[in-house]
Enzyme design. Sequence first.
Site, PDB file in Angstrom:
ATOM      1  N   ALA A 203     -64.764  79.382 -49.016  1.00  0.00           N
ATOM      2  CA  ALA A 203     -64.528  78.747 -47.469  1.00  0.00           C
ATOM      3  C   ALA A 203     -64.625  79.735 -46.580  1.00  0.00           C
ATOM      4  O   ALA A 203     -63.845  79.589 -45.542  1.00  0.00           O
ATOM      5  CB  ALA A 203     -63.135  78.202 -47.770  1.00  0.00           C
TER       6      ALA A 203
ATOM      7  N   ARG B   9     -71.171  73.648 -37.135  1.00  0.00           N
ATOM      8  CA  ARG B   9     -71.109  72.212 -36.830  1.00  0.00           C
ATOM      9  C   ARG B   9     -70.009  71.593 -36.401  1.00  0.00           C
ATOM     10  O   ARG B   9     -70.139  70.382 -35.709  1.00  0.00           O
ATOM     11  CB  ARG B   9     -72.187  71.513 -37.857  1.00  0.00           C
ATOM     12  CG  ARG B   9     -73.512  71.870 -37.708  1.00  0.00           C
ATOM     13  CD  ARG B   9     -74.561  71.141 -39.018  1.00  0.00           C
ATOM     14  NE  ARG B   9     -74.215  72.131 -40.198  1.00  0.00           N
ATOM     15  CZ  ARG B   9     -74.906  71.696 -41.357  1.00  0.00           C
ATOM     16  NH1 ARG B   9     -75.433  70.769 -41.247  1.00  0.00           N
ATOM     17  NH2 ARG B   9     -74.516  72.491 -42.467  1.00  0.00           N
TER      18      ARG B   9
ATOM     19  N   GLY C  68     -73.873  84.838 -47.616  1.00  0.00           N
ATOM     20  CA  GLY C  68     -74.612  83.597 -48.603  1.00  0.00           C
ATOM     21  C   GLY C  68     -73.294  83.420 -49.830  1.00  0.00           C
ATOM     22  O   GLY C  68     -72.470  84.202 -50.157  1.00  0.00           O
TER      23      GLY C  68
ATOM     24  N   ARG D  53     -35.692  58.465 -34.750  1.00  0.00           N
ATOM     25  CA  ARG D  53     -36.022  59.931 -34.837  1.00  0.00           C
ATOM     26  C   ARG D  53     -35.205  60.876 -35.216  1.00  0.00           C
ATOM     27  O   ARG D  53     -33.896  60.452 -35.010  1.00  0.00           O
ATOM     28  CB  ARG D  53     -36.948  60.225 -33.572  1.00  0.00           C
ATOM     29  CG  ARG D  53     -36.103  60.262 -32.422  1.00  0.00           C
ATOM     30  CD  ARG D  53     -36.708  60.500 -31.214  1.00  0.00           C
ATOM     31  NE  ARG D  53     -36.163  60.226 -29.926  1.00  0.00           N
ATOM     32  CZ  ARG D  53     -35.572  61.567 -29.238  1.00  0.00           C
ATOM     33  NH1 ARG D  53     -35.721  62.593 -29.789  1.00  0.00           N
ATOM     34  NH2 ARG D  53     -34.732  61.343 -28.146  1.00  0.00           N
TER      35      ARG D  53
ATOM     36  N   ALA E  58     -25.795  44.696 -25.951  1.00  0.00           N
ATOM     37  CA  ALA E  58     -27.209  45.004 -25.217  1.00  0.00           C
ATOM     38  C   ALA E  58     -27.134  45.932 -24.100  1.00  0.00           C
ATOM     39  O   ALA E  58     -26.018  45.803 -23.486  1.00  0.00           O
ATOM     40  CB  ALA E  58     -27.772  43.705 -24.754  1.00  0.00           C
TER      41      ALA E  58
HETATM   42  C1  UD1 Z   1     -74.844  74.994 -51.115  1.00  0.00           C
HETATM   43  C2  UD1 Z   1     -75.901  75.133 -52.330  1.00  0.00           C
HETATM   44  C3  UD1 Z   1     -76.689  74.038 -52.314  1.00  0.00           C
HETATM   45  C4  UD1 Z   1     -75.786  72.750 -52.412  1.00  0.00           C
HETATM   46  C5  UD1 Z   1     -74.621  72.553 -51.325  1.00  0.00           C
HETATM   47  C6  UD1 Z   1     -73.742  71.541 -51.435  1.00  0.00           C
HETATM   48  C7  UD1 Z   1     -76.343  77.506 -52.037  1.00  0.00           C
HETATM   49  C8  UD1 Z   1     -77.347  78.461 -51.659  1.00  0.00           C
HETATM   50  N1  UD1 Z   1     -76.757  76.476 -51.838  1.00  0.00           N
HETATM   51  O1  UD1 Z   1     -75.731  74.892 -49.724  1.00  0.00           O
HETATM   52  O2  UD1 Z   1     -77.654  74.234 -53.392  1.00  0.00           O
HETATM   53  O3  UD1 Z   1     -76.447  71.517 -52.553  1.00  0.00           O
HETATM   54  O4  UD1 Z   1     -74.064  73.655 -51.164  1.00  0.00           O
HETATM   55  O5  UD1 Z   1     -72.717  71.463 -50.674  1.00  0.00           O
HETATM   56  O6  UD1 Z   1     -75.439  77.734 -52.576  1.00  0.00           O
HETATM   57  N2  UD1 Z   1     -69.647  80.275 -48.084  1.00  0.00           N
HETATM   58  C9  UD1 Z   1     -68.967  81.287 -47.980  1.00  0.00           C
HETATM   59  N3  UD1 Z   1     -69.508  82.519 -47.718  1.00  0.00           N
HETATM   60  C10 UD1 Z   1     -70.941  82.672 -47.394  1.00  0.00           C
HETATM   61  C11 UD1 Z   1     -71.697  81.393 -47.346  1.00  0.00           C
HETATM   62  C12 UD1 Z   1     -70.936  80.218 -47.501  1.00  0.00           C
HETATM   63  O7  UD1 Z   1     -67.748  81.568 -48.444  1.00  0.00           O
HETATM   64  O8  UD1 Z   1     -71.368  83.597 -47.063  1.00  0.00           O
HETATM   65  C13 UD1 Z   1     -69.160  78.835 -48.149  1.00  0.00           C
HETATM   66  C14 UD1 Z   1     -68.771  77.874 -47.373  1.00  0.00           C
HETATM   67  O9  UD1 Z   1     -67.957  77.937 -46.631  1.00  0.00           O
HETATM   68  C15 UD1 Z   1     -69.218  76.567 -47.932  1.00  0.00           C
HETATM   69  C16 UD1 Z   1     -69.781  76.840 -49.147  1.00  0.00           C
HETATM   70  O10 UD1 Z   1     -69.579  78.310 -49.417  1.00  0.00           O
HETATM   71  O11 UD1 Z   1     -67.664  76.273 -48.464  1.00  0.00           O
HETATM   72  C17 UD1 Z   1     -71.184  76.340 -49.259  1.00  0.00           C
HETATM   73  O12 UD1 Z   1     -72.034  76.866 -48.250  1.00  0.00           O
HETATM   74  P1  UD1 Z   1     -72.960  76.438 -47.118  1.00  0.00           P
HETATM   75  O13 UD1 Z   1     -73.637  77.243 -46.410  1.00  0.00           O
HETATM   76  O14 UD1 Z   1     -72.386  74.930 -46.970  1.00  0.00           O
HETATM   77  O15 UD1 Z   1     -73.980  76.209 -48.318  1.00  0.00           O
HETATM   78  P2  UD1 Z   1     -74.910  74.961 -48.308  1.00  0.00           P
HETATM   79  O16 UD1 Z   1     -76.326  75.277 -47.373  1.00  0.00           O
HETATM   80  O17 UD1 Z   1     -74.329  73.567 -47.759  1.00  0.00           O
END
Ligand code: UD1
Length: 447
Positions: free
Chosen positions: A8, A14, A74, A332, A379
Site C-alpha cells: 500500500a 490518479r 515496484g 443528536r 408546540a
Molecule cells: C500490479 C501487477 C499486475 C496486476 C495488477 C493488479 C506488478 C508488477 N504488476 O500492477 O500484474 O495485474 O497489480 O492490480 O506487480 N506498491 C507498493 N510499492 C511499490 C509499488 C506498488 O507498495 O513500489 C503497491 C501499490 O500501492 C498497490 C500495489 O502495490 O497497492 C500494486 O501496485 P500498482 O503500481 O498498482 O501495480 P499495477 O501496475 O496495478
Amino acid sequence: MIRAIVLAAGKGTRMKSSRSKVLHELCGRPMLWYVLNALRRAGISEILVVANEELQAEIAQFGVASVLQSEQLGTGHAVRIGLERLQPHAGGRIVVACGDMPLVTEAIFRGMVGSLEARDGDDAVMSLVTVKMPLPSYFGRIVRRDAAVERIVEVSDATPEQLEIDEMNAGIYAFDETALRDAVTRLSNDNAQSEYYLTDTVSYFVGAGKRVRPVLAGDHLDVLGINDRVELARARKEMNARLCAQHMRDGVTIVDPETTYLEPDVEIGADTIIYPNTTIGRLSKAGTACVIGPNSRLSHAMLGDRVAVRESVVIDSTIGSDVAIGPFAHLRSETNVSDRAHIGNFVEIKKSKLARRVKVSHLSYIGDATIGEGTNVGAGTITCNFDGEKKHQTIVGSDVSIGSNTSLVAPVKVGDGALTGAGSVVTKDVPAGERVAGNPARPLPQK
Ligand code: UD1
Ligand code: MG
C-alpha cells in the site's frame, strides 16, 4: 504459519489527492480496512502493511504492523522490504495482497492458500489469483504453456498478441516463504517501467522447475483495484449492494437498495423496513419491525423494536421501543428516548433524556434536559439552555403539561404534575403541582 504482506505504498497518483489512496473511504471505511478484514476472516491475523509516509502517519487506526517503503521501486521491492521486517520462518507461507482492492473476499484468500497447501505430487511454491476480464485492461497478462502458468507479462512490456490474452493477474498471491525470500533477491528492473516486478517471481520459479498454481476468481469485481475516484464510486456501489443483500437475506425489507446506504457492522432486526434515500452507519443498531426512512440518516443510533424514524436524522442517540420519530426531527449527541415516546415534526433534541410516553410533537428545541414520564411538551417549546457562555440544565418532572410556546430558561426545574400556560417564560423553578403562566411566569390563582 501464514503471514500477509499488504502492499500500500504506491503514490496513487490518479486519485489526485493529498491523502494516501488506501485511506479513501467507501461505505464508511477506508479501502485498506476491507482488505485487512477479509484477510483476518480468512484466518490470517499476522499482517504487515508496506506503507508510504502519509499512510504510516495514520496506520494506528488499523491495528496492524507497518513498514515504510520510502521509494516506490515496484511491487517486488515492496515485498522485499516487507520480508526484511518479518522474522524468517522456514516452512511458512506468505500471502501478498494489495491495499487498494476493497471488494476482495475471505473466500478468495482461503481458496488461494488452500491451493498452495494442496499436496498434489508437484512441488508448488506459489499460487496466484487469476481472473477473466473484458479487454482492454491494464492488468498483467497470464501467459500459459500447455495449460501451466509460465509467466506474467505487464501491459507495458506485452506484445500485441499477449495483449489479446483475457486471463489477468489479480495481484494476490500465496508463496512458500523460503522460495519467496530467495526469488525477491533475484528480480531485476530491466523492463519498460524500470521497476522490480513481483510478478517476475513466476518465471523465476517456473525456470527453476517449480510449479505455480493459478486459482481463477469467479467475479472480476472482487479483485477490482481502485486507481481513481471513478473506480472508487463503482466499488462503493458494489459494496453497498453486497451490504444491502446481506441484510435482506437476514429478513430486512429494503425498498430500494440503490438509494439505501449502509456501512459494515450495522445491525438491523428482522421485519424492519427501510424506505429510500436512507443512510445507516457508524455501528447503528435497529431492533425488529422498525420503519426507517424515507430520507433519513442514522449514525451511531441505537433503536429498540418497532421504532419509526421518518424523514429524520438520529445521531449518537439511543431510542427505546415503540417510539415514533419525525417527520423532520433531528436527534443528536447523547440523546436518550425511552419506550413509547413520540417526537414529532421539526423537533431538535440534544443531550437530553426523555422518559417513557413523553410527547414532543411539534416545533421544539430540547437541549440539556431531562423530561419525566408521561409529560407533554407543547408546540413551540424551547429550552433556553445557553446564557451566552455556558449550557444549563432543564429538569421537568412526570406528567407535566408544558403549554405551547413555553420558554424554559435554564437552569430551571418544573416539578411533577405542574403546568405552564401558553407563552410562559419560565425563569424560576416551578414546584410540583403548580400552574404558572406569563412573562416571567407566575403562579396562577388556585381554581
Ligand atoms: C500490479 C501487477 C499486475 C496486476 C495488477 C493488479 C506488478 C508488477 N504488476 O500492477 O500484474 O495485474 O497489480 O492490480 O506487480 N506498491 C507498493 N510499492 C511499490 C509499488 C506498488 O507498495 O513500489 C503497491 C501499490 O500501492 C498497490 C500495489 O502495490 O497497492 C500494486 O501496485 P500498482 O503500481 O498498482 O501495480 P499495477 O501496475 O496495478
Ligand atoms: Mg494497480
